[in-house]
Design a protein around this motif. Sequence first.
Motif, PDB file in Angstrom:
ATOM      1  N   MET A 116       0.713  -1.242  -0.061  1.00  0.00           N
ATOM      2  CA  MET A 116      -0.015  -0.004  -0.030  1.00  0.00           C
ATOM      3  C   MET A 116       0.765   1.320   0.055  1.00  0.00           C
ATOM      4  N   TYR A 117       0.509   2.469  -0.663  1.00  0.00           N
ATOM      5  CA  TYR A 117       1.114   3.468  -0.670  1.00  0.00           C
ATOM      6  C   TYR A 117       0.409   4.705  -0.290  1.00  0.00           C
ATOM      7  N   ASP A 118       0.785   5.358   0.790  1.00  0.00           N
ATOM      8  CA  ASP A 118       0.057   6.349   1.303  1.00  0.00           C
ATOM      9  C   ASP A 118       0.360   7.772   0.425  1.00  0.00           C
ATOM     10  N   THR A 119      -0.515   8.218  -0.378  1.00  0.00           N
ATOM     11  CA  THR A 119      -0.434   9.301  -1.012  1.00  0.00           C
ATOM     12  C   THR A 119       0.052  10.791  -0.472  1.00  0.00           C
ATOM     13  N   VAL A 120      -0.486  10.884   0.828  1.00  0.00           N
ATOM     14  CA  VAL A 120      -0.144  12.034   1.814  1.00  0.00           C
ATOM     15  C   VAL A 120       1.160  12.206   2.152  1.00  0.00           C
ATOM     16  N   ALA A 121       1.691  11.175   2.583  1.00  0.00           N
ATOM     17  CA  ALA A 121       2.974  10.969   3.220  1.00  0.00           C
ATOM     18  C   ALA A 121       4.155  10.555   2.258  1.00  0.00           C
ATOM     19  N   CYS A 122       3.538  10.285   0.871  1.00  0.00           N
ATOM     20  CA  CYS A 122       4.393   9.921  -0.202  1.00  0.00           C
ATOM     21  C   CYS A 122       5.362   8.744   0.028  1.00  0.00           C
ATOM     22  N   GLU A 123       4.744   7.748   0.558  1.00  0.00           N
ATOM     23  CA  GLU A 123       5.627   6.325   0.937  1.00  0.00           C
ATOM     24  C   GLU A 123       4.862   5.386   1.151  1.00  0.00           C
ATOM     25  N   TYR A 124       5.561   4.143   0.772  1.00  0.00           N
ATOM     26  CA  TYR A 124       4.697   2.653   1.243  1.00  0.00           C
ATOM     27  C   TYR A 124       4.704   2.629   2.561  1.00  0.00           C
ATOM     28  N   VAL A 125       3.581   2.143   3.074  1.00  0.00           N
ATOM     29  CA  VAL A 125       3.321   1.922   4.326  1.00  0.00           C
ATOM     30  C   VAL A 125       4.084   0.600   5.033  1.00  0.00           C
ATOM     31  N   ASP A 126       4.025   0.549   6.303  1.00  0.00           N
ATOM     32  CA  ASP A 126       4.707  -0.603   6.995  1.00  0.00           C
ATOM     33  C   ASP A 126       4.034  -1.900   6.639  1.00  0.00           C
ATOM     34  N   PHE A 127       4.715  -2.796   6.313  1.00  0.00           N
ATOM     35  CA  PHE A 127       4.056  -4.133   6.216  1.00  0.00           C
ATOM     36  C   PHE A 127       2.826  -4.549   7.213  1.00  0.00           C
ATOM     37  N   ALA A 128       3.025  -4.437   8.117  1.00  0.00           N
ATOM     38  CA  ALA A 128       1.983  -4.604   9.356  1.00  0.00           C
ATOM     39  C   ALA A 128       0.911  -4.011   9.009  1.00  0.00           C
ATOM     40  N   ILE A 129       0.828  -2.784   8.586  1.00  0.00           N
ATOM     41  CA  ILE A 129      -0.382  -2.086   8.195  1.00  0.00           C
ATOM     42  C   ILE A 129      -1.221  -2.713   6.797  1.00  0.00           C
ATOM     43  N   VAL A 130      -0.325  -3.156   6.001  1.00  0.00           N
ATOM     44  CA  VAL A 130      -0.700  -3.832   4.894  1.00  0.00           C
ATOM     45  C   VAL A 130      -1.552  -5.285   5.389  1.00  0.00           C
ATOM     46  N   GLU A 131      -0.951  -6.068   6.073  1.00  0.00           N
ATOM     47  CA  GLU A 131      -1.504  -7.272   6.498  1.00  0.00           C
ATOM     48  C   GLU A 131      -2.906  -6.927   7.643  1.00  0.00           C
ATOM     49  N   LYS A 132      -2.754  -5.935   8.256  1.00  0.00           N
ATOM     50  CA  LYS A 132      -4.030  -5.507   8.987  1.00  0.00           C
ATOM     51  C   LYS A 132      -5.299  -5.099   8.121  1.00  0.00           C
ATOM     52  N   GLU A 133      -4.800  -4.107   6.923  1.00  0.00           N
ATOM     53  CA  GLU A 133      -5.889  -3.892   6.074  1.00  0.00           C
ATOM     54  C   GLU A 133      -6.236  -4.973   5.346  1.00  0.00           C
ATOM     55  N   ALA A 134      -5.685  -5.937   4.941  1.00  0.00           N
ATOM     56  CA  ALA A 134      -6.074  -7.082   4.205  1.00  0.00           C
ATOM     57  C   ALA A 134      -7.032  -7.893   4.941  1.00  0.00           C
ATOM     58  N   GLN A 135      -6.706  -8.051   6.321  1.00  0.00           N
ATOM     59  CA  GLN A 135      -7.815  -8.810   7.234  1.00  0.00           C
ATOM     60  C   GLN A 135      -8.887  -7.931   7.425  1.00  0.00           C
ATOM     61  N   ARG A 136      -8.811  -6.480   7.534  1.00  0.00           N
ATOM     62  CA  ARG A 136     -10.142  -5.648   7.751  1.00  0.00           C
ATOM     63  C   ARG A 136     -11.045  -5.986   6.565  1.00  0.00           C
ATOM     64  N   LEU A 137     -10.489  -5.995   5.506  1.00  0.00           N
ATOM     65  CA  LEU A 137     -11.200  -5.858   4.131  1.00  0.00           C
ATOM     66  C   LEU A 137     -11.564  -7.203   3.655  1.00  0.00           C
ATOM     67  N   GLY A 138     -10.841  -8.338   4.297  1.00  0.00           N
ATOM     68  CA  GLY A 138     -11.300  -9.593   4.032  1.00  0.00           C
ATOM     69  C   GLY A 138     -10.522 -10.073   2.519  1.00  0.00           C
ATOM     70  N   LEU A 139      -9.137  -9.428   2.196  1.00  0.00           N
ATOM     71  CA  LEU A 139      -8.594  -9.577   1.209  1.00  0.00           C
ATOM     72  C   LEU A 139      -7.607 -10.510   1.427  1.00  0.00           C
ATOM     73  N   HIS A 140      -7.163 -11.332   0.300  1.00  0.00           N
ATOM     74  CA  HIS A 140      -6.055 -12.120   0.502  1.00  0.00           C
ATOM     75  C   HIS A 140      -4.710 -11.482   0.574  1.00  0.00           C
ATOM     76  N   HIS A 141      -3.593 -12.099   1.320  1.00  0.00           N
ATOM     77  CA  HIS A 141      -2.393 -11.163   1.065  1.00  0.00           C
ATOM     78  C   HIS A 141      -1.254 -12.221   1.270  1.00  0.00           C
ATOM     79  N   LEU A 142      -0.019 -11.681   1.051  1.00  0.00           N
ATOM     80  CA  LEU A 142       1.131 -12.634   1.074  1.00  0.00           C
ATOM     81  C   LEU A 142       1.873 -12.360   2.466  1.00  0.00           C
TER      82      LEU A 142
END
Length: 136
Positions: A109-135
Motif C-alpha cells: 500500500m502507498y500513502d499518497t499524503v506521506a508519499c511513501e509505502y506503508v509498513d507491512f504490518a499495516i498492509v496485513e491488518k488492512e487485508a484482514q479488515r477488508l477480507g482480502l488475500h495477502h502474502l
Amino acid sequence: MEQKKYTDIVRLGHQTTEGVLREGDHIIIQEKLEGANASFRYDEETNSIRAFSRNMELHEEENLHGFFQWTQQLPKEEIVAGMVYFGEWLNPHKIKYSQYEKQYILFDMYDTVACEYVDFAIVEKEAQRLGLHHLA
C-alpha cells in the motif's frame, strides 16, 4: 487524480541494486505471483473507487478480465482515502492458480499524503479488515 505505478522490481545482483541492502536492514520477502499487477484507490472528489492496471486506468470495457468490476463491489466507505492498494489480480497466465482465479492478492500500500509505502504490518491488518488475500 494521477495514477500511481508500483515501483519497478530489479533483481538483486543487478548493478542498480549495489549497496541497496545493508546489515541490519529489515526486509520482507514475498513470493512473486503470476497474475496482473493491479491497484485501486478511493477518489473523494467523485466518491468512487478507481481501478488501474499497471499502465492505465480501467473502466467497464477495459476491465483487466473483471478486476474493474470486482473493485466496484468493494465498500467505498471502508477504503482508506489517500491509500493506493497494490496487488496481483490472479487471472490465468502461464501459471494457473485454479483455487484463486479472479481473486486479488494485496501485497503493498502507498500513502499518497506521506508519499511513501506503508509498513507491512499495516498492509496485513488492512487485508484482514477488508477480507482480502495477502502474502504473509
